[in-house]
Design an enzyme around this catalytic site. Structure first.
Site, PDB file in Angstrom:
ATOM      1  N   CYS A 274     -24.057 -24.427   2.291  1.00 35.27           N
ATOM      2  CA  CYS A 274     -24.430 -25.780   2.693  1.00 35.27           C
ATOM      3  C   CYS A 274     -25.769 -25.675   3.403  1.00 35.27           C
ATOM      4  O   CYS A 274     -25.887 -24.971   4.420  1.00 35.27           O
ATOM      5  CB  CYS A 274     -23.378 -26.376   3.632  1.00 35.27           C
TER       6      CYS A 274
ATOM      7  N   CYS B 116     -20.022 -29.822   0.612  1.00 33.66           N
ATOM      8  CA  CYS B 116     -19.576 -29.161   1.840  1.00 33.66           C
ATOM      9  C   CYS B 116     -18.284 -29.815   2.342  1.00 33.66           C
ATOM     10  O   CYS B 116     -18.224 -31.041   2.507  1.00 33.66           O
ATOM     11  CB  CYS B 116     -20.662 -29.249   2.907  1.00 33.66           C
TER      12      CYS B 116
ATOM     13  N   TYR C 114      -3.202  21.357  -0.059  1.00 37.68           N
ATOM     14  CA  TYR C 114      -2.414  21.651   1.134  1.00 37.68           C
ATOM     15  C   TYR C 114      -1.286  22.656   0.921  1.00 37.68           C
ATOM     16  O   TYR C 114      -0.513  22.904   1.837  1.00 37.68           O
ATOM     17  CB  TYR C 114      -1.823  20.355   1.701  1.00 37.68           C
TER      18      TYR C 114
ATOM     19  N   ASP D 215      -2.137   9.114   0.149  1.00 36.82           N
ATOM     20  CA  ASP D 215      -1.528   8.149  -0.755  1.00 36.82           C
ATOM     21  C   ASP D 215      -2.319   8.152  -2.060  1.00 36.82           C
ATOM     22  O   ASP D 215      -3.222   7.346  -2.271  1.00 36.82           O
ATOM     23  CB  ASP D 215      -1.537   6.758  -0.102  1.00 36.82           C
TER      24      ASP D 215
ATOM     25  N   GLU E 253      -0.287  17.378   9.297  1.00 36.09           N
ATOM     26  CA  GLU E 253      -1.238  17.049   8.244  1.00 36.09           C
ATOM     27  C   GLU E 253      -1.144  15.567   7.911  1.00 36.09           C
ATOM     28  O   GLU E 253      -0.136  14.908   8.186  1.00 36.09           O
ATOM     29  CB  GLU E 253      -0.921  17.838   6.967  1.00 36.09           C
TER      30      GLU E 253
ATOM     31  N   LYS F 174       6.591   8.209   7.916  1.00 37.36           N
ATOM     32  CA  LYS F 174       5.923   7.103   7.231  1.00 37.36           C
ATOM     33  C   LYS F 174       5.412   6.082   8.261  1.00 37.36           C
ATOM     34  O   LYS F 174       6.132   5.695   9.169  1.00 37.36           O
ATOM     35  CB  LYS F 174       6.891   6.408   6.274  1.00 37.36           C
TER      36      LYS F 174
ATOM     37  N   LYS G 117      -0.644  12.515   5.305  1.00 37.28           N
ATOM     38  CA  LYS G 117       0.116  12.302   4.068  1.00 37.28           C
ATOM     39  C   LYS G 117      -0.706  11.370   3.174  1.00 37.28           C
ATOM     40  O   LYS G 117      -0.738  10.157   3.383  1.00 37.28           O
ATOM     41  CB  LYS G 117       1.487  11.700   4.362  1.00 37.28           C
TER      42      LYS G 117
ATOM     43  N   CYS H   1     -24.614 -30.396   9.856  1.00 40.04           N
ATOM     44  CA  CYS H   1     -23.297 -29.846   9.523  1.00 40.04           C
ATOM     45  C   CYS H   1     -22.681 -29.252  10.795  1.00 40.04           C
ATOM     46  O   CYS H   1     -23.113 -28.199  11.278  1.00 40.04           O
ATOM     47  CB  CYS H   1     -23.428 -28.786   8.435  1.00 40.04           C
TER      48      CYS H   1
ATOM     49  N   CYS I 240     -19.370 -31.638   5.842  1.00 44.07           N
ATOM     50  CA  CYS I 240     -20.338 -32.729   5.961  1.00 44.07           C
ATOM     51  C   CYS I 240     -20.614 -33.461   4.652  1.00 44.07           C
ATOM     52  O   CYS I 240     -21.330 -34.469   4.642  1.00 44.07           O
ATOM     53  CB  CYS I 240     -21.649 -32.212   6.553  1.00 44.07           C
TER      54      CYS I 240
END
Length: 672
Positions: free
Chosen positions: A424, A408, A226, A124, A120, A314, A122, A430, A411
């Site tokens: 920009c 910017c 579960y 969190d 299954e 884990k 796990k 640029c 440039c």
């Protein structure tokens, strides 16, 4: 009709719809139909002053509570022993095998069966323990210390995948699960939240331990179940029997639950879960392996803390904390200027992380990071993408200020803020924009100019004044041969590849142009629908919104892009220099006498005799619709090697599955 009878009917109907929508992910009615019935129930409740205990109107959250009431669990909620590596998992299994063998050698008249395993996810989130008495939810609590938890019934009632009543009416049971916040729900919540949530686990735990149930309801939590920890008048012989009981009683069981006879197969599937965890819409931090036979569980028993018949494995952490050291600003091909964070080096999900994304200035503001330089922050990494900063560990503005640029960084052009982003607008002058546009234009999924790279684009920009993709088609051999690292062969290869790309199809050309907010699927759809470049260029927002998967934002992006005189001039220049942008071939007639005609098909796992794209093309040619997710509308799931949660979900919903690739090929080739 008697109002009470009407309310009972409405409650039953709405709870049935809720179960299909939130637990089975298979809606029976539209949102509009559901809302109409819900409003009808609200009206009846207001008129009569009566609210039935399992009414869905009770899920919106009631009054603020004064405090949490302790709840003593009817059976202990055990922790799980943890294995940090495969060797520790194998040691756990070896102990289990030895225990069963020792028992069988001493008890030949009552032999235990061979070990079987359940694998299954796990989750969190926050552990939930629900109490049902005679079929009605009477209490919900946190895990607490495993013996006593905090009563959170009103908060849990707001979770729509938690049944308020169940078919099992024979006494009391306690069911364990995990309260979670889906990642997509978290992202949606944070779009408008005054105080964005840092991560899904804290968001779920904070909502369930909040004394105001209305806050819990706003976070639209979910839950997977579960285990049955305590039960009167019912016993189970296996884990599978218990999980079937949970499903039959309308609890949401995660589809990624698999059973194995061989421990090596468990190890193989563990690796698959770890590789695909980033595709899930919720957080997991590992997987749980359980021995399935209840008699073996009873004989193996428990240590002071853990059941001996289960172990948690884990995974590498995907979230951690580190210090935000600095922020730099980068310019992309659309002119968007994005922040990049430099953090104190930290190990995360198996790699050393030093750079993190911050998305935009709006993201910095929403996550309370404006004064975060030098402060500790949460970061998260999924799959191979650059990690993201989720927020500050503390709420105080205790760090140095992140200064937003006004010009910017490449440039010096004044920046414009549009929405949450800085731009920009110096398209012609640029350098990072120009180089990125040309590199994207030449990339494999676009015009596929072989051997072209960002280094080539920089060199052409700096030494041959290439300023837009159209300039590529004016390059001459005599110009290229003068460049450093450009010999005769390399120059000719580049020119040949540029010449070949002139015949790329319309879909590739549209993708190469780099229209904001569009990807390959959208540009292919545009090409197939309009079948002419100038028709795409002149399409209105109304025409575009009418197309599949095109919303207002994408439509506006397309229209604005082609309305730009710079874009128009560049396209006309390329057409004048021989670029064809050919319409796609007329669609081939679809076969209507195939096994797959008219069916919705999902492909999952690895196929060995053809690629996923080839299988999709074959199915579409046979009249099938190929989609990426399994739902009640799915007719067939084709499962290749190492098929995972999609196959499990199909089996749970009773959808036809094809798990033999040879059989799949036979059906593709078969005519009815």
């Amino acid at each position: 009709m008697d109002p009470m009878h009407s309310m009972e009917e409405l409650v039953a109907k709405l709870n049935q719809y809720n179960y299909h929508y939130y637990t089975l992910d298979a809606p029976l009615v539209s949102d509009k139909e559901y809302d109409a019935l819900y409003d009808q129930l609200v009206s009846l409740e207001q008129e009569s002053g009566i609210v039935l205990p399992d009414s869905p109107t009770q899920r919106v959250g009631g009054e603020i509570l004064k405090g949490f009431t302790p709840h003593r669990h009817l059976a202990p909620l055990w922790s799980l022993d943890k294995a940090q590596n495969i060797e520790q998992l194998r040691s756990w299994n070896a102990r289990a095998v030895k225990l069963v063998n020792d028992y069988n050698s001493k008890n030949p008249d009552s032999l235990l069966p061979q070990l079987q395993y359940a694998l299954e996810l796990k989750f969190d989130g926050l552990t939930l323990n629900l109490t049902y008495t005679d079929g009605r939810l009477t209490q919900a609590s946190t895990r607490g210390n495993g013996t006593v938890g905090e009563g959170i019934l009103e908060q849990v009632k707001t979770i729509k995948s938690v049944p308020l009543t169940i078919p099992f009416h024979e006494g009391t049971i306690e069911v364990q699960g995990e309260g979670i916040m889906n990642l997509s729900v978290l992202a949606k919540y944070n779009e408008t939240a005054a105080e964005p949530l840092k991560n899904a686990r804290n968001a779920a735990a904070g909502a369930l331990r909040n004394l105001n149930p209305k806050v819990t309801a706003e976070r639209r939590l979910n839950a997977f179940f579960y285990n049955v920890g305590y039960a009167e008048n019912i016993t189970f012989t296996s884990h599978k029997e218990m999980m079937d009981f949970l499903r039959e009683n309308r609890f949401k069981v995660n589809p990624y639950l698999t059973y194995f006879d061989n421990f090596d197969d468990v190890m193989e599937h563990l690796a698959e879960i770890e590789q695909t965890r980033s595709e899930l819409d919720f957080l997991i931090d590992g997987a749980v392996i359980k021995i399935t036979d209840m008699r073996i569980r009873e004989i193996m028993g428990y240590t002071d803390k853990f059941p001996r018949w289960a172990v948690a494995y884990k995974f590498e952490a995907e979230e951690t904390t580190t210090v935000l050291q600095s922020v730099t600003w980068n310019v992309g091909r659309t002119g968007k200027v994005t922040p990049l964070a430099r953090v104190e080096a930290v190990e995360l999900a198996g790699v050393t992380v030093q750079n993190c994304t911050l998305n935009n200035v709006g993201d910095i503001e929403r996550k309370n990071l404006k004064f975060a330089l030098g402060s500790r922050v949460f970061i998260r990494r999924s799959n191979d993408v650059i990690p993201e900063i989720l927020g500050k560990v503390t709420e105080e503005n205790d760090g140095e200020e992140i200064i937003y640029p006004e010009t910017c960084p490449a440039c010096g052009f004044p920046l414009e803020q549009r929405g949450a982003h800085l731009f920009c607008n110096n398209k012609l002058g640029c350098k990072p924009q120009i180089v990125a546009r040309i590199t994207h234009f030449a990339s494999r999924n676009a015009m596929d100019i072989e051997t072209f790279s960002d280094k080539t684009a920089i060199q052409l920009h700096d030494e041959l004044n290439v300023r837009e993709p159209a300039d590529l088609f004016t390059l001459q051999f005599d110009d290229l041969i003068k460049l450093e690292r450009f010999g005769e062969k390399k120059a000719n290869n580049l020119l040949d590849s540029i010449e070949k790309c002139k015949t790329r199809d319309l879909a590739s050309f549209l993708y190469a142009l780099g229209i904001p907010n569009t990807g390959k699927a959208t540009t292919r759809m545009l090409a197939e629908h309009f079948r002419d470049l100038h028709k795409v260029m002149s399409a209105s927002v109304e025409e575009l919104v009418a197309l599949p998967d095109v919303g207002d934002i994408v439509a506006e992006s397309i229209v604005s892009f082609f309305a730009d005189p710079f874009t128009q001039a560049g396209i006309e220049k390329m057409l004048a220099l021989g670029v064809e942008a050919k319409a796609p071939e007329a669609p081939k007639p679809v076969s209507t006498d195939s096994y797959f005609n008219g069916k919705t098909v999902v492909l999952t796992g690895t196929l060995h005799q053809m690629t996923r794209d080839e299988a999709t093309s074959r199915l579409e040619a046979l009249g099938a619709t190929v989609t990426g997710s399994v739902s009640k509308k799915t007719d067939i799931v084709v499962a290749g090697e190492k098929a995972g949660s999609k196959l499990a979900k199909a089996q749970q919903l009773g959808i036809e599955t094809i798990e033999d690739e040879d059989e799949f090929i036979r059906l593709l080739n078969q005519q009815a």
